[in-house]
Write a protein that holds these residues in place. Structure first.
Motif, PDB file in Angstrom:
ATOM      1  N   VAL A 622       0.854  -1.187   0.000  1.00 12.66           N
ATOM      2  CA  VAL A 622       0.000   0.000   0.000  1.00 12.66           C
ATOM      3  C   VAL A 622       0.888   1.234   0.000  1.00 12.66           C
ATOM      4  O   VAL A 622       1.747   1.404   0.874  1.00 12.66           O
ATOM      5  CB  VAL A 622      -0.942  -0.007   1.223  1.00 12.66           C
ATOM      6  N   GLN A 623       0.637   2.136  -0.955  1.00  9.80           N
ATOM      7  CA  GLN A 623       1.450   3.333  -1.103  1.00  9.80           C
ATOM      8  C   GLN A 623       0.860   4.564  -0.413  1.00  9.80           C
ATOM      9  O   GLN A 623       1.583   5.531  -0.162  1.00  9.80           O
ATOM     10  CB  GLN A 623       1.618   3.645  -2.605  1.00  9.80           C
ATOM     11  N   ARG A 624      -0.425   4.537  -0.102  1.00 11.99           N
ATOM     12  CA  ARG A 624      -1.092   5.694   0.514  1.00 11.99           C
ATOM     13  C   ARG A 624      -2.093   5.205   1.553  1.00 11.99           C
ATOM     14  O   ARG A 624      -2.803   4.228   1.315  1.00 11.99           O
ATOM     15  CB  ARG A 624      -1.783   6.535  -0.548  1.00 11.99           C
ATOM     16  N   TRP A 625      -2.134   5.939   2.650  1.00  9.41           N
ATOM     17  CA  TRP A 625      -3.072   5.607   3.724  1.00  9.41           C
ATOM     18  C   TRP A 625      -4.012   6.800   3.941  1.00  9.41           C
ATOM     19  O   TRP A 625      -3.595   7.959   3.909  1.00  9.41           O
ATOM     20  CB  TRP A 625      -2.334   5.284   5.022  1.00  9.41           C
ATOM     21  N   LEU A 626      -5.273   6.445   4.136  1.00  8.09           N
ATOM     22  CA  LEU A 626      -6.320   7.448   4.294  1.00  8.09           C
ATOM     23  C   LEU A 626      -6.784   7.496   5.752  1.00  8.09           C
ATOM     24  O   LEU A 626      -6.839   6.472   6.439  1.00  8.09           O
ATOM     25  CB  LEU A 626      -7.523   7.140   3.397  1.00  8.09           C
ATOM     26  N   PHE A 627      -7.142   8.713   6.181  1.00 12.60           N
ATOM     27  CA  PHE A 627      -7.675   8.941   7.529  1.00 12.60           C
ATOM     28  C   PHE A 627      -9.040   9.604   7.360  1.00 12.60           C
ATOM     29  O   PHE A 627      -9.134  10.726   6.856  1.00 12.60           O
ATOM     30  CB  PHE A 627      -6.738   9.835   8.345  1.00 12.60           C
ATOM     31  N   LYS A 628     -10.089   8.890   7.776  1.00 10.97           N
ATOM     32  CA  LYS A 628     -11.464   9.363   7.576  1.00 10.97           C
ATOM     33  C   LYS A 628     -12.135   9.601   8.926  1.00 10.97           C
ATOM     34  O   LYS A 628     -12.105   8.748   9.807  1.00 10.97           O
ATOM     35  CB  LYS A 628     -12.276   8.328   6.790  1.00 10.97           C
ATOM     36  N   MET A 629     -12.732  10.788   9.053  1.00 10.08           N
ATOM     37  CA  MET A 629     -13.524  11.074  10.256  1.00 10.08           C
ATOM     38  C   MET A 629     -14.855  10.342  10.196  1.00 10.08           C
ATOM     39  O   MET A 629     -15.446  10.171   9.130  1.00 10.08           O
ATOM     40  CB  MET A 629     -13.769  12.575  10.383  1.00 10.08           C
ATOM     41  N   ASP A 630     -15.338   9.974  11.351  1.00  8.30           N
ATOM     42  CA  ASP A 630     -16.577   9.202  11.414  1.00  8.30           C
ATOM     43  C   ASP A 630     -17.797  10.011  10.970  1.00  8.30           C
ATOM     44  O   ASP A 630     -18.634   9.515  10.220  1.00  8.30           O
ATOM     45  CB  ASP A 630     -16.804   8.694  12.848  1.00  8.30           C
ATOM     46  N   SER A 631     -17.900  11.253  11.414  1.00  2.84           N
ATOM     47  CA  SER A 631     -19.150  12.009  11.237  1.00  2.84           C
ATOM     48  C   SER A 631     -19.133  12.957  10.062  1.00  2.84           C
ATOM     49  O   SER A 631     -20.136  13.638   9.816  1.00  2.84           O
ATOM     50  CB  SER A 631     -19.460  12.807  12.522  1.00  2.84           C
ATOM     51  N   GLU A 632     -18.033  13.048   9.331  1.00  2.28           N
ATOM     52  CA  GLU A 632     -17.983  13.951   8.186  1.00  2.28           C
ATOM     53  C   GLU A 632     -18.582  13.289   6.950  1.00  2.28           C
ATOM     54  O   GLU A 632     -18.871  12.086   6.935  1.00  2.28           O
ATOM     55  CB  GLU A 632     -16.547  14.397   7.923  1.00  2.28           C
TER      56      GLU A 632
END
Length: 940
Positions: A622-632
Motif C-alpha cells: 500500500v502506497q497511501r493511507w487514508l484517515f477518515k472522520m466518522d461524522s464527516e
C-alpha cells in the motif's frame, strides 16, 4: 424679681402711651393729623418683639446655673428703676418741618430703624439728635439713672436673642433668676455699663462657617480643617496650661466676671475645651474670651452632643500651634487617657475586623446558599423538563415503531395504489457541522429533483423546501414536469397541461423567516411551523401517505408524530450509529464484503500510531493511507499520507522480500519493522499528512484534533494506478426486499478523493458481482433494523499480482443520495427504465425510416452524466432566463423527441452559484462531457 417684672410692665405701658400720644399730634392750624402710621407699626413690632424675647429669656433662665452674689453684695440695696415717662406736651409743633420730611424718610424700613434707635436707647445723644433732625421730634430729658435703667432693660430684653436661648412665658414668674453684682465691684472703666449688661458680640458668619465647614482627617478619626479665625485683639484672654484652668488666675476671673450672665453656656464649652486639650496633651493654649462667647452663641444645638473640634480650636489665639499638634499622628495617645484610648482603638479595630470577617463569611455563605438553592431549583426544573422530553420522545419512538409495522404489513398494497409521498430533504447533522457548512439551506435543496417521483401516475408529491423559491424556479419546474412538453429553458411547446403538474406541491415552513441564521435542519424548521403542518394534514386527509426524509434526526419523529404518518427510514439512533465510517465497516464485515485494510473506532493518538504501524507492516504494497472522520461527509473529513516519504520504507520492503510472503506474516519477524515504524510515524505524519479539504482543515494539526475528538478510520488506498469508484443506491423496503434504484461510476477531481458527478449506469463492475455485493449489504442492514434508502460506495481495481478485479466496500450512507435524486430526473425526462440485472438504461427512442410512414419505437441504451454540485461564482451574475438564453445560443438544451440533451436543476433564486446538470447521449463519448464542462468554464 418683682421689680424686674414691674419694670417690664412700665416699659410696655410707656410704649402704649407714646403710640396714643403720637396719633393726636396735629400739624399747623388746619386741624389735619400727621400720618405717622409707619412709626406706629414700628412701635407695635418692637413691643411684640420685646414680649416674645422676654418670654424666651424667662424660659432659658430656668436652665441656667445660678451664681450666688458675693458676700459684700448682700448688704447693698437693690436700686429701683424709675419709670420713664416722656413729657409729650413738650414736643413742639412739627408743621414747620413737614416740608423737610422727604420721601425716603417715610419708608417703612427707615422708620423702623429710627424707632429701634429711639426705643433701644432714647437717652443717647445720637438718638436724640436723629429724632430731632429726621423726624422733627424733641424728646424730653429724664433722669440719667432712669434713662440708664430703661436702656439696660432694653439691652437685657435683647440679651436672650443674642445668646440664642429659648424660654417660656408661662414659667417666667416662678423661675426668673438674675445674676447681678453691685456697681461697687465693677472697675472704674466700666462705670457706665453695669455688670449684668454683657459685652457679647452677636454670632458672626465666621463662627458658623467654621462650625459647618469641611474638615481634614485627623489621627484620631476626627475630620479637621484649618479654622478661619478672624484677626482681632482680645480684651478677655486667659490661658489653659496642660488642659487645666487656674480658677484663681486674674485673667480668668476678669473673663468670668464680664460674662457672668451667660456663664452656664460658657462652662460647657470650657469643659469641652479642657477635655480636648488634656486628651491631646497640649501644654499651652491661649483662649480668646470673645471668640469663646461667640462660639457659645453660635452653637445652637444644645450641649447634649459634644461641640465640634474645629470650632473649639477656633477660639484659641495660638490655634495654629494647637492645630498642628492635634494633627500630629499618635498625639491623641500621649494625652490623658491615651493608653485606654489606644486600647479601645485597637479593640475596636479588631472587633470591627472580626465582625467584618464574620459578616463577609455570612454573606458568602448566604450567597452560596442562594446559589445552591437556585441551582437546585434549576436542576430540578431541568430534570422535570428532561424527563418530560424523554417521555415525549419515547412516546414518539413507540408511535414510529407501530406505524413502521403497519407500513411493512401494507407496503405492497401501498406501492400499487395511489399514495402521497412527503419529501423532507433534511440534513440532520450535528450543530457544529451545520454551522460550519456554507449555504446550508441550499445544500438541503439540492434534492429538489425528488419532485420527479410524479412520473408514477399513482404518486402525489409534497416537497418541503428549506427556502422560498422565486417565480422563475417555480415556473421552470412546472414546465419541466410536463411529460409531453419540451424544456428549452423556459420555453414550453405543449398545447395542454399534463397531469403531473397537478400532483406536486412545494411548501416552505414559516419558521424559515423566524430562524434565518440558525442553520437548523429542515425537520426542526417544520416542527416549529404549525401552519405548514396544518396545511399538510389538510392535504393528506383521507389518503395513504408516508414521509421520506434525509439524514435522520430526532425531530423527524416529532414531525411524523404530529402528522400521524410513518417514516420510510431507520430510527435516528440506529442511523447515527451505522452511518459513520466505523459503523459502515462493521456492516461490511457482517455482510462478508471485502473492505480495504484498516481499523475503525480510533480515538487516541497512541492508538492511531500503533494501528497505523501494524497496518503498514502487514500491507507493504500500500502506497497511501487514508484517515477518515466518522461524522464527516462529502470528502470533507479525509486526509492522506504517502509512505514514500517514510525513510525506513525501503528497508521494510527489503525485509519483506527477504523473508517471503509466507514467513512475513509471522509476528516475531514483523516486530523489528513494527518498532521502526513506531519511531518514525509521528514525525512522518506531522510533515507529510495532508487534508483533502484545506478550506475546512488547513493543516494536519487541525485535522488531527477533530479526528481524535470524533473518532475515525484508518484505511488503505487501493494499490493501483487505475481505480474506479461507483455509487449504488438501494431501497430496503419495509417488506424485506432489497431493490437497486441507481448505480453510477464516479467522476473525480485531481485529488481522486472528491466526486464531481457520476455516469449512469455504471460499467466498472459486472452486474452479477454488483448484485451479490449489494444484496449481502442490504441483508446485513435489514438485520440491524435499517430500512429505507441506502447509498453504498465501492472501489474497484486490478490486483497487480493476480491481475484479478477486486471490489472494496468503502462507505455507507443511510440516506437519500443526490445521485438518486438526479436519477429520478433523468428517468422523468427520458422516460426510460434502469435494468439493474443487465446494468443498462433503456430509453424508448422513435426511429424514422425513409420509406415507412409509421414510426418505430426502439429501446436504445443510454449513458447519462449527472452532477448535482456544479459551482461557479460567476453564475450569480446571470439571472436564470439570461442563463438559459446563453445555453440556447450555444446549442445546449434537451430534445424531448430524441431524449437527448442537457437539463439543469435550479436550487435558489438569490445566490444562483450552484446548479445541477444532467446530460444524456445515446453513446457515451468523452467529447460530449467535455463540451458541457467547456460551457461551464466560459464563466471563468
Amino acid at each position: 424679681m418683682s421689680d424686674l417684672l414691674k419694670n417690664e410692665e412700665i416699659v410696655q405701658d410707656d410704649l402704649r402711651q407714646l403710640r396714643c400720644s403720637l396719633q393726636k399730634i396735629t400739624v399747623g392750624g388746619g386741624g389735619r393729623t400727621l400720618d405717622i402710621q409707619a412709626l406706629d407699626n414700628a412701635i407695635r413690632k418692637t413691643e411684640s418683639s420685646i414680649r416674645k424675647r422676654a418670654e424666651d429669656y424667662l424660659e432659658t433662665v430656668n436652665k441656667q446655673l445660678l451664681v450666688l452674689p458675693s458676700i459684700e453684695e448682700l448688704n447693698k440695696k437693690t436700686v429701683k428703676i424709675p419709670k420713664w415717662k416722656p413729657a409729650l406736651e413738650s414736643i413742639p409743633d412739627v408743621h414747620q418741618q413737614r416740608e423737610g420730611l422727604a420721601g425716603p424718610l417715610l419708608g417703612e424700613k427707615h422708620k423702623s430703624a429710627v424707632a429701634m434707635h429711639l426705643l433701644c436707647n432714647p437717652a443717647h445723644p445720637n438718638n436724640r439728635a436723629i429724632m430731632h433732625t429726621k423726624c422733627g421730634l424733641s424728646l424730653p430729658d429724664v433722669h440719667k439713672r432712669s434713662t440708664n435703667a430703661v436702656s439696660n432693660m432694653m439691652m437685657n430684653l435683647r440679651l436672650p436673642v443674642t445668646l440664642g436661648l429659648i424660654g417660656s412665658r408661662s414659667s417666667r414668674v416662678k423661675q426668673l433668676r438674675w445674676k447681678t453684682k453691685p456697681e461697687s465691684t465693677c472697675s472704674k472703666d466700666r462705670e457706665c455699663t453695669p455688670l449684668w449688661v454683657t459685652k457679647t458680640p452677636p454670632p458672626s458668619t465666621t463662627s458658623k462657617s467654621v462650625d459647618h465647614g469641611s474638615m481634614n482627617k485627623g489621627n484620631n478619626g476626627l475630620i479637621l480643617k484649618s479654622p478661619q479665625v478672624p484677626v482681632n485683639i482680645s480684651k478677655f484672654p486667659f490661658t489653659i496650661i496642660n488642659g487645666r484652668i487656674n480658677p484663681m488666675a486674674v485673667d480668668f476671673c476678669h473673663f468670668k466676671q464680664s460674662f457672668s450672665l451667660c456663664w452656664s453656656s460658657v462652662v460647657y464649652a470650657l469643659e469641652a475645651l479642657e477635655k480636648l486639650l488634656r486628651e491631646f496633651g497640649v501644654p499651652l493654649a491661649k483662649v480668646s474670651g470673645e471668640r469663646l462667647v461667640e462660639f457659645c452663641h453660635g452653637w445652637d444645638n444644645g450641649w447634649n452632643k459634644s461641640p465640634p473640634v474645629i470650632s473649639l480650636l477656633s477660639v484659641l489665639e495660638n490655634w495654629e500651634e494647637v492645630f498642628n499638634l492635634v494633627l500630629r499622628p499618635g498625639q491623641r495617645y500621649k494625652g490623658e487617657g491615651g493608653i485606654e484610648a489606644a486600647a479601645i482603638h485597637i479593640q475596636s479595630c479588631w472587633r470591627r475586623y472580626v465582625a467584618r470577617t464574620a459578616y463577609l463569611r455570612y454573606c458568602r455563605r448566604k450567597w452560596a446558599a442562594g446559589t445552591i438553592a437556585i441551582s437546585w431549583l434549576m436542576h430540578a426544573q431541568m430534570r422535570r423538563v428532561r424527563k418530560a422530553l424523554q417521555v415525549r420522545r419515547f412516546r414518539q419512538l413507540e408511535n414510529y415503531r407501530s406505524r413502521a409495522q403497519h407500513l411493512a404489513a401494507n407496503w405492497k398494497h401501498i406501492q400499487s395504489s395511489k399514495r402521497t409521498i412527503i419529501h423532507i430533504p433534511s440534513l440532520g447533522y450535528s450543530q457544529n457541522q451545520r454551522l460550519n457548512l456554507k449555504g446550508f439551506d441550499i445544500l438541503q435543496n439540492i434534492q429538489i429533483s425528488r419532485l420527479c417521483d410524479v412520473r408514477d401516475e399513482n404518486v402525489e408529491v409534497i416537497y418541503i423546501c428549506p427556502r422560498h423559491l422565486g417565480e422563475d424556479i417555480l415556473h421552470y419546474y412546472t414546465s419541466l414536469l410536463k411529460c409531453d412538453g419540451a424544456t428549452d429553458g423556459f420555453d414550453t411547446r405543449t398545447t395542454e397541461s399534463s397531469s403531473s403538474i397537478r400532483r406536486f406541491i412545494i411548501l416552505t415552513p414559516e419558521a424559515v423567516d423566524y430562524f434565518p441564521t440558525h442553520s437548523m435542519c429542515l425537520s426542526t424548521l417544520l416542527k416549529y411551523s404549525p401552519r405548514t403542518l396544518k396545511r399538510i394534514r389538510n392535504l393528506i386527509q383521507g389518503k395513504q401517505a408516508y414521509i421520506v426524509g434525509g439524514v435522520a434526526h430526532v425531530d423527524d419523529l416529532a414531525v411524523a408524530d404530529e402528522l400521524g404518518l410513518p417514516i420510510l427510514g431507520p430510527e435516528p439512533a440506529i442511523a447515527q450509529l451505522y452511518s459513520t465510517k466505523s459503523g459502515g465497516r462493521r456492516i461490511f464485515t457482517g455482510a462478508e464484503v471485502e473492505v480495504p485494510p484498516g481499523q475503525g473506532d480510533i480515538y487516541s493518538l497512541n492508538q492511531l500510531h500503533e494501528t497505523l504501524a501494524e497496518l503498514m507492516t502487514q500491507n507493504t504494497d500500500v502506497q497511501r493511507w487514508l484517515f477518515k472522520m466518522d461524522s464527516e461527509h462529502g470528502g470533507r473529513g479525509i486526509a492522506y499520507c504517502d509512505v514514500c516519504h517514510l525513510s525506513c520504507y525501503n528497508w521494510a520492503l527489503q525485509e519483506c522480500h527477504r523473508y517471503g510472503p509466507e514467513l512475513w506474516n509471522t509476528k516475531w519477524i514483523q516486530e523489528s519493522v513494527l518498532l521502526r515504524y513506531l519511531d518514525e510515524i509521528p514525525e512522518w505524519l506531522a510533515r507529510n499528512a495532508r487534508p483533502t479539504k484545506t478550506s475546512c482543515y488547513p493543516n494536519w494539526a487541525c485535522f488531527l484534533k477533530t479526528f481524535l475528538r470524533q473518532g475515525g478510520v484508518v484505511e488503505a488506498y487501493p494499490p493501483s494506478d487505475s481505480i474506479t469508484c461507483l455509487t449504488v443506491d438501494l431501497l430496503l423496503e419495509p417488506g424485506g426486499e432489497v431493490t437497486m434504484l441507481s448505480c453510477g461510476d464516479q467522476l473525480h477531481s485531481s485529488c481522486h478523493l472528491e466526486a464531481l458527478g457520476s455516469t449512469v449506469p455504471q460499467t466498472s463492475v459486472h452486474p452479477e458481482t454488483l448484485q451479490s455485493i449489494y444484496m449481502r449489504v442490504g441483508q446485513a442492514c435489514r438485520q440491524r433494523l435499517i430500512v429505507g434508502y441506502v447509498s453504498l460506495d465501492l472501489a474497484t481495481f486490478l490486483n497487480r499480482n493476480t491481475m484479478e478485479q477486486k471490489v472494496w466496500a468503502i462507505d455507507l450512507d443511510l440516506t437519500y443520495s443526490d445521485q438518486l435524486a438526479m436519477t429520478q430526473m433523468l428517468l422523468m425526462m427520458t422516460g426510460g427504465t434502469l435494468n439493474c440485472r443487465t446494468g443498462c438504461l433503456e430509453v424508448p427512442v422513435p426511429i424514422r425510416e425513409k420509406y415507412c410512414e409509421h414510426q418505430i419505437v426502439a429501446k436504445v441504451p443510454f449513458y447519462i452524466f449527472i452532477g448535482s454540485h456544479l459551482f461557479h461564482s460567476n453564475l450569480s451574475m446571470l439571472y436564470h432566463y439570461v442563463f438559459f438564453k446563453m445555453c440556447k445560443a450555444h446549442g445546449i438544451g434537451f430534445n424531448i423527441k430524441v431524449k437527448q440533451g442537457t437539463v439543469f436543476a435550479l436550487y435558489d433564486s438569490s445566490e444562483r452559484c450552484s446548479i445541477g446538470m444532467m446530460q444524456s447521449r445515446v453513446y457515451f463519448q468523452e467529447k460530449n462531457i467535455q463540451c458541457t464542462f467547456r460551457f461551464v468554464s466560459l464563466f471563468k
